[in-house]
Design an enzyme around this catalytic site. Sequence first.
Site, PDB file in Angstrom:
ATOM      1  N   ASN A  11      -1.951  -3.758  -5.581  1.00  0.00           N
ATOM      2  CA  ASN A  11      -2.224  -2.390  -6.036  1.00  0.00           C
ATOM      3  C   ASN A  11      -1.402  -1.472  -5.135  1.00  0.00           C
ATOM      4  OD1 ASN A  11      -3.256   0.092  -6.630  1.00  0.00           O
ATOM      5  ND2 ASN A  11      -5.399  -0.438  -6.231  1.00  0.00           N
ATOM      6  N   ARG A  93      -1.572  -3.743 -10.531  1.00  0.00           N
ATOM      7  CA  ARG A  93      -2.083  -2.515 -11.125  1.00  0.00           C
ATOM      8  C   ARG A  93      -0.873  -1.639 -11.439  1.00  0.00           C
ATOM      9  NH1 ARG A  93      -6.314   1.571  -8.324  1.00  0.00           N
ATOM     10  NH2 ARG A  93      -6.747   2.787 -10.175  1.00  0.00           N
ATOM     11  N   HIS A 181      -7.948   5.483 -14.490  1.00  0.00           N
ATOM     12  CA  HIS A 181      -9.089   4.720 -13.954  1.00  0.00           C
ATOM     13  C   HIS A 181      -9.582   3.677 -14.961  1.00  0.00           C
ATOM     14  CE1 HIS A 181     -10.090   8.272 -11.078  1.00  0.00           C
ATOM     15  NE2 HIS A 181      -9.461   7.318 -10.411  1.00  0.00           N
ATOM     16  N   ARG A 241      -7.190  16.913  -5.198  1.00  0.00           N
ATOM     17  CA  ARG A 241      -6.663  17.452  -6.466  1.00  0.00           C
ATOM     18  C   ARG A 241      -7.663  18.444  -7.076  1.00  0.00           C
ATOM     19  NH1 ARG A 241      -5.707  11.674  -9.041  1.00  0.00           N
ATOM     20  NH2 ARG A 241      -6.040  10.798  -6.989  1.00  0.00           N
ATOM     21  N   GLU A 379     -11.809  -3.036  -9.184  1.00  0.00           N
ATOM     22  CA  GLU A 379     -10.584  -3.056 -10.005  1.00  0.00           C
ATOM     23  C   GLU A 379      -9.734  -4.300  -9.734  1.00  0.00           C
ATOM     24  OE1 GLU A 379     -10.493   0.754  -8.317  1.00  0.00           O
ATOM     25  OE2 GLU A 379      -9.637   1.674 -10.108  1.00  0.00           O
TER      26      GLU A 379
END
Length: 394
Positions: A11, A93, A181, A241, A379
């Site tokens: 990832n 990923r 996501h 963010r 994940e």
Amino acid sequence: MTETGCIVVLNAGSSSIKFAIYESGTDGDVLFRGQIERIGVGPHLEVRDAAGKVVAERKWPNDALDHHGATAEILAQGQALLASRPVLAFGHRVVHGGTKFVAPVRIDRTIVSELDALVPLAPLHQPHNLAPVAAILNAAPHLPQIACFDTAFHRTQPLLAQEFALPRELTAEGVRRYGFHGLSYDFVTKRLLGTQPALAQGRLIIAHLGNGASLCATKDGRSVASTMGFTALDGLVMGTRAGTLDPGVLLYLAQQRGMSFSAIEDLLYRKSGLLGVSGISSDMRTLRASAERSAREAIDLFVYRIVREIGSLAAALGGVDGIVFTAGIGENDAATRAEILAGCRWLGVTLDPERNRAGEGRISMDNSTVSAWIVPTDEERMIAQYTRSALASS
Ligand code: ADP
């Protein structure tokens, strides 16, 4: 495919590469997890075994390691830790699969160029995701590599949920809502389908609340709407963010403040959100521990935006059966969960404070019309599962 060995999940982000190594057997256990963080500004490698014990650690001076060097270092560390156990495949990923990639795909040179063509849609992430793919393709072209996309889970959304009200040629060019996501939502949904099938087949709002944060509405285990859109900037307040902004703010910053595109990018990705509002930290634990008023205000805004967006997704679903929390804040922060659900009482959800403090499974009262849950995400495990399936079918 009966050979036994390991599956390596990578990832790769803008300043870190995380990895996990799994047994190749059905839903095999994780053997090692690790990461190189702070690439370019004082890289730091740490690897832990299945029990969480640190088995390798190393630091480099500031710019001694770029992404290529970091990938090579991870491969070397992996080889040393695995001794003679073979690596059967890599799972990656990949943030963007555009509209074409609706499921994981085995990577070859044609796929690499298709994924390269999506770089303009995710210029800060996609190149980093693809760097280790290219390095491994050159070094070991025979080893299967599987790309797993953050956008793929959302491709089941109705077209209406994926469109902006922009002229058609821009939509055709790819300026549309993708959602992110997805690997986390996929994992959480599959976990619930296994443990609470009736609930998972209903109308859910899943809240992935980590450094990045978004909500996804699912019906019958499929995404129907999400708060993230064209990029991972949209929707909720995040660590650094801002989430949803009036686009007029961007015009103001450029026209009145004379800010460059890169300064605006830096503001939106790295200086806003919890960090920008609090002026203290992007980290929820630090804000919860702070007595400063601005820390409380940042948390309040984080919660307020989530509650409003839950209302929006409830409308998209035509009602809600369950609300599910996952990722760093969603799984660990009982206070944030309680504040969010207090704002959702009108939907028919009643929190059980004791279950919420216990922090596992169902956290709503038994008589709550809408139930609330914690489902830890993973994940990397999702990517490993997809990589195994791809190996089995090749
Ligand atoms: P990423 O998006 O980088 O994977 P995580 O899912 O690990 O992030 O979430 C990181 C966030 O989770 C941080 O804001 C962190 O403070 C928060 N977090 C982790 N543990 C706790 C906790 N016990 N209480 C409150 N917040 C927590």
